[in-house]
Design a protein around this motif. Structure first.
Motif, PDB file in Angstrom:
ATOM      1  N   VAL A 153       0.330  -1.378  -0.333  1.00 15.56           N
ATOM      2  CA  VAL A 153      -0.105   0.107   0.127  1.00 15.56           C
ATOM      3  C   VAL A 153       0.501   1.374  -0.009  1.00 15.56           C
ATOM      4  N   PRO A 154       0.058   2.182  -0.314  1.00 16.00           N
ATOM      5  CA  PRO A 154       1.097   3.720   0.208  1.00 16.00           C
ATOM      6  C   PRO A 154       1.338   3.551   1.487  1.00 16.00           C
ATOM      7  N   ARG A 155       2.539   4.827   1.896  1.00 20.19           N
ATOM      8  CA  ARG A 155       3.336   4.354   2.674  1.00 20.19           C
ATOM      9  C   ARG A 155       2.740   5.530   3.898  1.00 20.19           C
ATOM     10  N   THR A 156       1.938   6.716   3.657  1.00 21.79           N
ATOM     11  CA  THR A 156       0.910   7.424   3.799  1.00 21.79           C
ATOM     12  C   THR A 156      -0.219   6.048   4.328  1.00 21.79           C
ATOM     13  N   GLY A 204       6.052  -5.993   8.173  1.00 20.84           N
ATOM     14  CA  GLY A 204       6.533  -5.997   6.711  1.00 20.84           C
ATOM     15  C   GLY A 204       7.750  -4.551   6.821  1.00 20.84           C
ATOM     16  N   HIS A 205       7.598  -4.700   5.049  1.00 19.65           N
ATOM     17  CA  HIS A 205       8.944  -3.700   4.936  1.00 19.65           C
ATOM     18  C   HIS A 205       8.560  -1.600   4.902  1.00 19.65           C
ATOM     19  N   ALA A 206       7.870  -1.421   5.901  1.00 21.49           N
ATOM     20  CA  ALA A 206       7.689  -0.163   5.950  1.00 21.49           C
ATOM     21  C   ALA A 206       8.410   1.060   4.965  1.00 21.49           C
ATOM     22  N   GLY A 207       8.937   1.085   4.769  1.00 22.40           N
ATOM     23  CA  GLY A 207      10.353   1.375   4.021  1.00 22.40           C
ATOM     24  C   GLY A 207       9.495   1.443   2.577  1.00 22.40           C
ATOM     25  N   ASP A 208       8.739   0.715   1.714  1.00 23.42           N
ATOM     26  CA  ASP A 208       8.234   0.052   0.416  1.00 23.42           C
ATOM     27  C   ASP A 208       6.602  -0.023   0.957  1.00 23.42           C
ATOM     28  N   GLY A 209       6.383   0.087   1.679  1.00 22.45           N
ATOM     29  CA  GLY A 209       4.548  -0.372   2.185  1.00 22.45           C
ATOM     30  C   GLY A 209       4.802  -0.948   1.488  1.00 22.45           C
ATOM     31  N   ASN A 210       5.340  -2.480   1.660  1.00 26.62           N
ATOM     32  CA  ASN A 210       4.750  -3.938   1.424  1.00 26.62           C
ATOM     33  C   ASN A 210       4.998  -4.422   2.736  1.00 26.62           C
ATOM     34  N   MET A 211       3.654  -4.838   2.815  1.00 25.22           N
ATOM     35  CA  MET A 211       2.973  -5.916   3.939  1.00 25.22           C
ATOM     36  C   MET A 211       2.962  -6.808   4.081  1.00 25.22           C
ATOM     37  N   HIS A 212       3.016  -7.787   5.643  1.00 21.99           N
ATOM     38  CA  HIS A 212       2.655  -9.386   5.079  1.00 21.99           C
ATOM     39  C   HIS A 212       2.166  -9.365   6.689  1.00 21.99           C
TER      40      HIS A 212
END
Length: 463
Positions: A346-349, A373-381
């Motif tokens: 998702v968008p990081r915001t 997840g990878h907060a820096g690029d918005g990729n959540m698991h």
């Protein structure tokens, strides 16, 4: 050609030991790590040891009109490497040579069966660094990483697999070998075919070699951990970090359920406190004073956003210990049942909104859902935990999986950031990219694989 004739031809081309037909053995190669994805019974599993062997398999299967499912180590989480009934599973793990490391030009040439961690260790001896580091980096293969465009914890600064690809060697549907890309820093001759094959999940061809860009070995990282009593506050810290242009080498987030699972598993206290709802873990590998300034700026952002705890260290062992909490989450969740991990960006915001959506879904389905997840690029698991012998819980887990994807799309995101579409998100791909996007996908597939023999049914169907 009959199936018996095909098996005879494969044994003649590859040797009897490279063609496996025992049902117990072939069954172990029939699926990856995603429990939701369907799988079938392969006719055979073949293990060629060179590109000529791959060509022979492709040509024989083309003549017999038998589907081919390429496979690496089987660490995938989308069913992209799952067999279909009557197929030949083409296992690439014996093509495991690092052909060349060119330190002067910062590149390497590798075969697809090379394990990610082995490759990273090999180039490190030359003072170089290969960034993609999926969580299964100690056993997943470069070929699988290429086929799914894998990412990892370092994506925020260094990008995903495709950002390190200069060129590929690919066996096409007629058995010919296509060489794409270049060894130079720049090059715009023709279409960027290498990027077309990266992330194609074995549906367009079989990757037999890759030329990969390397980077100078980073400095030992400094580490920052920050705890927040609301996910919204953590989301504010992430958004401000992006807005101010800070690019840490790593920026991960853990929700309350993940934190508790990791602490219980590691028998440690991360220092976040019992009311902590979100933990940010950041690293800077810029080295020396630059890294200290970067971490200090990140710490200030977290404090301004309302962090209840921050702690920074440049001690490498201490940093590794803190990062271990993030890396062990999936294993830690096995204390409560088996897990089903999703993959949505998702968008990081809007990270906090996704986590809140997962909490709502968790309450509705009555199952534990932990989000890392990878907060820096918005990729959540988001990871759903259920009891494998309970059919009702499995059904609720499946429902939660789909509802999380729905939330991700509604937040302006994508249904997969790094695991791929495989055989579990085909309908979601169509929903995301629309009819025109699907038409173009099918046209490309039909142009390169007119008989639909390469991994049919993965990503999308032709009808």
């Amino acid at each position: 050609m009959s199936t018996d004739a095909l098996l005879t031809k494969l044994r003649a081309e590859l040797g009897r030991d490279a063609v496996l037909t025992d049902a117990d053995v072939t069954g172990s190669y029939s699926r990856d790590m995603m429990p939701l994805a369907p799988s079938g019974r392969p006719l055979a599993v073949v293990l060629p040891s060179d590109v000529e062997g791959v060509q022979a398999v492709v040509r024989a299967c083309a003549e017999a009109k038998v589907p081919i499912v390429p496979r690496g180590a089987g660490s995938g989480l989308s069913g992209a490497a799952n067999a279909i009934d009557g197929c030949v599973v083409l296992v690439m793990t014996k093509l495991d040579q690092i052909v060349e490391i060119d330190a002067g030009n910062r590149l390497a040439v590798v075969q697809p069966g090379v394990v990610n961690l082995d490759f990273r260790n090999a180039v490190e001896k030359h003072g170089l660094f290969y960034p993609p580091d999926p969580s299964s980096y100690d056993w997943c293969t470069i070929g699988g990483n290429l086929s799914t465009n894998a990412g990892g914890l370092c994506c925020v600064k260094y990008g995903v697999t495709t950002d390190s690809v200069l060129g590929l060697e690919v066996v096409l549907a007629d058995g010919s070998v296509l060489k794409t890309g270049r060894r130079t820093v720049k090059g715009v001759a023709g279409y960027d075919l290498a990027r077309l094959f990266v992330g194609s999940e074995g549906t367009l061809g079989v990757i037999t070699q890759a030329t990969l860009a390397l980077r100078p070995l980073p400095q030992a990282p400094g580490t920052l951990v920050a705890g927040f009593d609301t996910t919204e506050a953590a989301g504010t810290a992430v958004a401000r970090t992006v807005r101010e242009g800070l690019v840490p080498s790593l920026m991960e987030i853990m929700d309350a359920s993940s934190i508790k699972a990791a602490e219980t598993y590691l028998k440690t206290d991360l220092g976040a406190g019992s009311d902590c709802q979100a933990l940010l873990l950041c690293q800077s590998d810029a080295g020396g004073e630059v890294a200290r300034r970067e971490l200090a700026a990140l710490e200030q952002i977290c404090q301004d956003a309302g962090a209840t705890m921050t702690y920074a260290t440049d001690d490498l062992a201490e940093g590794r210990m803190l990062m271990q909490a993030r890396r062990v989450v999936l294993t830690a969740l096995e204390q409560y049942g088996v897990w089903l991990t999703d993959d949505v960006s998702v968008p990081r915001t809007r990270i906090a909104e996704l986590i809140a959506g997962c909490q709502r879904i968790s309450e509705e389905v009555g199952l534990r859902i932990a989000v890392v997840g990878h907060a820096g690029d918005g990729n959540m698991h988001p990871t759903i935990v259920y009891q494998p012998d309970d059919e009702d819980e499995f059904a609720r887990a499946r429902r939660a999986f789909d509802e999380i994807l729905d939330v991700g799309l509604k937040l302006g995101g994508t249904v997969t950031g790094e695991h791929g579409v495989g055989k579990i998100k085909r309908e979601w791909l169509e929903r995301e990219i629309g009819p025109v996007g699907m038409r173009v996908h099918r046209q490309i597939k039909q142009a390169l694989d007119p008989e639909n023999l390469f991994n049919p049914g993965s990503m999308f169907s032709l009808t």
